[in-house]
Enzyme design. Structure first.
Site, PDB file in Angstrom:
ATOM      1  N   SER A 166       0.830  -1.207   0.000  1.00  0.00           N
ATOM      2  CA  SER A 166       0.000   0.000   0.000  1.00  0.00           C
ATOM      3  C   SER A 166       0.863   1.255   0.000  1.00  0.00           C
ATOM      4  CB  SER A 166      -0.956  -0.038   1.190  1.00  0.00           C
ATOM      5  OG  SER A 166      -1.914   0.990   1.102  1.00  0.00           O
ATOM      6  N   ASP A 170      -0.986   1.139  -4.769  1.00  0.00           N
ATOM      7  CA  ASP A 170      -1.926   0.117  -5.235  1.00  0.00           C
ATOM      8  C   ASP A 170      -3.314   0.692  -5.499  1.00  0.00           C
ATOM      9  OD1 ASP A 170      -2.296   0.422  -2.416  1.00  0.00           O
ATOM     10  OD2 ASP A 170      -3.318  -1.511  -2.314  1.00  0.00           O
ATOM     11  N   ASP A 195      -5.704   2.145  -3.811  1.00  0.00           N
ATOM     12  CA  ASP A 195      -6.908   1.956  -3.001  1.00  0.00           C
ATOM     13  C   ASP A 195      -7.169   3.167  -2.100  1.00  0.00           C
ATOM     14  OD1 ASP A 195      -4.874   1.529  -1.150  1.00  0.00           O
ATOM     15  OD2 ASP A 195      -5.690  -0.364  -0.381  1.00  0.00           O
ATOM     16  N   ASP A 248      -2.359   6.174  -4.007  1.00  0.00           N
ATOM     17  CA  ASP A 248      -1.171   5.496  -3.492  1.00  0.00           C
ATOM     18  C   ASP A 248      -0.760   4.368  -4.454  1.00  0.00           C
ATOM     19  OD1 ASP A 248      -3.221   3.711  -2.954  1.00  0.00           O
ATOM     20  OD2 ASP A 248      -2.490   3.174  -0.964  1.00  0.00           O
TER      21      ASP A 248
END
Length: 579
Positions: free
Chosen positions: A151, A306, A308, A304
């Site tokens: 993340s 990834d 999410d 960010d």
């Protein structure tokens, strides 16, 4: 190395055997030869565990590091558990990965192990965001899935998010039972590493359109987008996966004037332009904000690695851009979705929103004003996904989110979705602009209608085993010495989510908290302020959250009340945060 306990030493000794490849053994031996006790302890004192965001850690050799063996072991344990849970079925899993160093290699490793176990593996051909992995699990009717990402953590980290057949991250009892299966694996020989090519199915970019088309059906005000199609949008993927689909999503939505921050457009696991690839950080958003001011944008967004989480900067009346926090973004989205659906006659009795216990009560205040139910969960979007799955077919999820910049509109996935959120933030900006309002104007309206909320988050980083022990002691000390006042304000209630009890501080009466156990303490004051203490499940941190509120009658009072609340937060936090 006298300071290493016997369990740690046993793990080190095992990693020096021929079960492990020569390069790994050499790296461990080098640490031993150089008497690197602290590094050895941090690398081997435990096995990596599933937290609120799955498996996450620093990359390197060791049982407490992200590497081919810990990932292989986790995948084999998950595979063994899936076989037990779905006997006599053809098991399907989806696998994706982000832009971090080693993510692609780790993703292929996970696919290898699953395929060697006889599973049908839907492996993304190229990096794709976490929410698309969640969507793929549901689309392909998989029993599970894995996303390789850490993340928003620093570049030395990587991670492993495990998903169940609903498209949500593992929750109890599955998370604990998977760990049990992982811990049963005592030898590398028990891990099936040999790839079975015929079980691997590559998912190419054509799948993006399926996801985009599904999201397009959720659009609430397409006419507003059409009228504001040249809305000036600045977007940065912060060197992550968002570049693969956020611009495509915005274009499919109908927006034609999208400016991508070139310096941060290329996926790069070293994240060269930022210290932390986290849209919560002003440093990570600074390039996008400068670009926004340069082109006089209407909204600035960044995701960010990834994709999410999403950060947002809004335009002030002065033309300058100001970052808004996760509570503010989520409150705007909640208000936009509920007010729009009410205007369109689409609000019904069985609809609901979801927030976490450390997220602003402004979410629930807004929902209450529209007679929409609010469910509250522990921290971590997996718990929001769990509520959605439990209520599927009975009640209808509209929108949800958490203060840590994770949101979801509609129920296409079971995880926070910055791609979906970017589309709705852009649509929301367009809709309010068509009414002559900016997002900042709407935020002020919320404060006038529901009260001026102000939040503060303090994170203390405590690395390694020593840090983990210190965090544990800090929570123990808090429980042993519950504060009666915070910033001279009386504490009226203490909620201990580990004991699942809420205590009335005046009477001592206890009541049950109907949520799973979690190492969280919350203090409620007589003014309704909420202060929370919580060890992070994904980072070596302990986090302290504070939320305060005061009525706002006139916009001219904004600065004065803001300063007063800042002082209040500072005094309250000083009484609880001890570093």
């Amino acid at each position: 190395m006298d300071n290493l306990d016997k369990d740690t030493q046993a793990r080190i000794d095992q990693w020096l055997t021929s079960e492990y490849d020569k390069d790994t053994v050499a790296k461990v031996q080098e640490l031993v030869d150089n008497n690197q006790e602290t590094e050895l302890l941090d690398s081997f004192y435990k096995e990596l565990e599933f937290g609120t965001g799955g498996l996450r850690g620093i990359m390197g050799v060791g049982s407490n590091r992200m590497n081919k063996y810990t990932i292989g072991k986790a995948t084999q344990g998950l595979a063994n558990y899936l076989k037990k849970q779905f006997p006599d079925q053809e098991i399907k899993v989806a696998v994706s990965y982000d832009s971090r160093n080693n993510s692609q290699e780790f993703g292929h490793l996970v696919a290898d192990v699953f395929s060697a176990n006889g599973f049908q593996v839907y492996l993304f051909k190229e990096l794709r965001p976490t929410p698309i992995l969640s969507f793929a699990v549901r689309h392909f009717k998989c029993q599970g899935g894995v996303m390789l990402t850490a993340s928003h953590n620093p570049k030395e980290y990587n991670g492993y998010k495990a998903y169940w057949n609903d498209g949500g991250q593992l929750v109890a009892p599955h998370d604990e039972e998977v760990i049990t299966e992982v811990n049963k694996i005592k030898s590398v020989k028990d891990i099936k590493f040999d790839r079975n090519e015929k079980n691997i199915h590559l998912v190419d970019e054509d799948f993006d359109q399926i996801y985009i088309d599904a999201n397009l059906k959720l659009s609430i005000h397409p006419e507003a987008v059409k009228s504001q199609k040249d809305l000036k949008i600045v977007y940065s993927p912060i060197h992550g996966t968002g570049i693969t689909i956020v611009p495509k999503m915005l274009e499919a939505w109908g927006f034609t004037n999208i400016t991508v921050v070139d310096e941060q457009a290329k996926p790069d696991g070293n994240f060269p332009t930022v210290v932390y690839p986290n849209p919560e950080e002003e440093d990570a958003m600074s390039m996008a904000m400068r670009k926004g001011e340069e082109i006089d944008a209407d909204v600035v967004m960044a995701t960010d690695p990834d994709a999410d989480r999403v950060g947002v900067a809004v335009k002030l009346p002065s033309g300058e851009f100001q970052l808004i926090n996760g509570n503010q973004i989520g409150s705007l989205l909640t208000y936009y979705v509920l007010s729009s659906k009410k205007d369109l006659g689409q609000l019904k009795d069985n609809q609901y929103i979801v927030k976490t216990i450390v997220t602003s009560n402004l979410f629930s205040d807004i929902a209450k004003s529209f007679d929409v139910k609010t469910y509250e969960t522990l921290t971590g979007f997996k718990f929001i996904g769990e509520v959605m799955t439990k209520l599927e077919g009975k009640e209808t999820y509209l929108v949800g989110g958490e203060e840590s910049y994770g949101f979801l509109v509609g129920d296409l996935v079971r995880d926070k979705d910055a791609v979906n959120s970017c589309a709705f933030i852009a649509e929301m900006t367009a809709y309010f602009k068509s009414q002559g309002k900016s997002l900042y104007d709407v935020l002020i309206k919320l404060y006038l209608d529901y009260g001026y909320y102000k939040e503060k988050l303090i994170s203390l980083t405590k690395k390694g085993k020593a840090g983990a022990d210190e965090i544990k002691q800090m929570m123990a000390d808090l429980r042993a010495n519950l504060p009666k006042t915070l910033g001279s304000i009386e504490v009226t209630e203490v909620r201990d989510y580990e004991s699942s009890e809420a205590t009335d501080m005046a009477t001592g009466k206890k009541s049950k908290i109907d949520l799973p156990k979690s190492d969280v303490l919350q203090f409620i004051t007589k003014d309704g302020d909420v202060i929370s203490a919580r060890p992070s499940g994904t980072e070596p941190k302990i986090k302290f959250y504070c939320s305060v509120r005061e009525n706002l009658e006139f916009t001219t009072e904004l600065g004065q009340i803001s300063n007063r609340l800042d002082d209040k937060v500072r005094e309250m936090m000083a009484d609880i945060v001890k570093d």
